[in-house]
Design an enzyme around this catalytic site. Sequence first.
Site, PDB file in Angstrom:
ATOM      1  CB  VAL A   1      -0.753  -0.018   1.174  1.00 34.06           C
ATOM      2  CG1 VAL A   1      -2.365   1.060   1.120  1.00 34.06           C
ATOM      3  CG2 VAL A   1      -1.617  -1.146   1.294  1.00 34.06           C
TER       4      VAL A   1
ATOM      5  CD  GLU B   1       7.406  -8.127   2.636  1.00 39.78           C
ATOM      6  OE1 GLU B   1       6.886  -7.230   2.373  1.00 39.78           O
ATOM      7  OE2 GLU B   1       7.870  -9.220   1.799  1.00 39.78           O
TER       8      GLU B   1
HETATM    9  N1  THU Z   1       7.756  -4.447  -1.692  1.00 40.65           N
HETATM   10  C1  THU Z   1       6.709  -5.019  -0.388  1.00 40.65           C
HETATM   11  O1  THU Z   1       5.462  -5.187  -0.591  1.00 40.65           O
HETATM   12  N2  THU Z   1       7.673  -6.048  -0.298  1.00 40.65           N
HETATM   13  C2  THU Z   1       8.678  -6.169  -0.417  1.00 40.65           C
HETATM   14  O2  THU Z   1       9.513  -6.392   0.391  1.00 40.65           O
HETATM   15  C3  THU Z   1       9.675  -4.577  -1.255  1.00 40.65           C
HETATM   16  C4  THU Z   1       9.022  -3.935  -1.400  1.00 40.65           C
HETATM   17  C5  THU Z   1       6.828  -2.650  -2.149  1.00 40.65           C
HETATM   18  C6  THU Z   1       7.326  -1.848  -1.566  1.00 40.65           C
HETATM   19  C7  THU Z   1       6.445  -0.833  -2.671  1.00 40.65           C
HETATM   20  O3  THU Z   1       5.542  -0.509  -2.547  1.00 40.65           O
HETATM   21  C8  THU Z   1       7.266  -1.278  -3.949  1.00 40.65           C
HETATM   22  O4  THU Z   1       7.431  -2.269  -3.598  1.00 40.65           O
HETATM   23  C9  THU Z   1       8.143  -1.092  -5.205  1.00 40.65           C
HETATM   24  O5  THU Z   1       9.712  -1.142  -4.015  1.00 40.65           O
END
Ligand code: THU
Length: 140
Positions: A50, A62
């Site tokens: 989000v 996560e």
């Molecule tokens: N992101 C995640 O949701 N989990 C991770 O472990 C790595 C990165 C998301 C955050 C952001 O919205 C997008 O990926 C790009 O970094």
Amino acid sequence: MTDPSSTIDWDELRRRAIEVSQRAYAPYSHYRVGAAALVDDGRIVVGCNVENAGYGVTLCAECGVISDLVAGGGGRLVAFACVNGLGEPIMPCGRCRQLLFEHGGRELLVDTPDGTWTMDQVLPLGFGPAALDHLREAQG
Ligand code: THU
């Protein structure tokens, strides 16, 4: 000895991660992430990323998983899968490794692009609740 990862329904976890990735709010990076985890009571908890106009405030997928875990009654994470918008497995970022370590410990099984790893491999010698317990016990 039975391989613990062989008893996990990884296909189902990946399917749930892909499903929730489609609900991600990622208008800035356009990088959708979905995550799903098996809890020790058999529940599956999920989350998606989000984003926020204040980029640093973005919640990783996560974070949603951990919130779903705790709001749903708690428990220990047993197995975890995380995917990008192509449905490919991705590694949790550093901060999220710490979140997962807290709620799954060293034995948590993680689906990685290189196969199933333990959390101890993903975050070696991680700092966790045991360090705080140790100090408390030493101080009496
Ligand atoms: N992101 C995640 O949701 N989990 C991770 O472990 C790595 C990165 C998301 C955050 C952001 O919205 C997008 O990926 C790009 O970094």
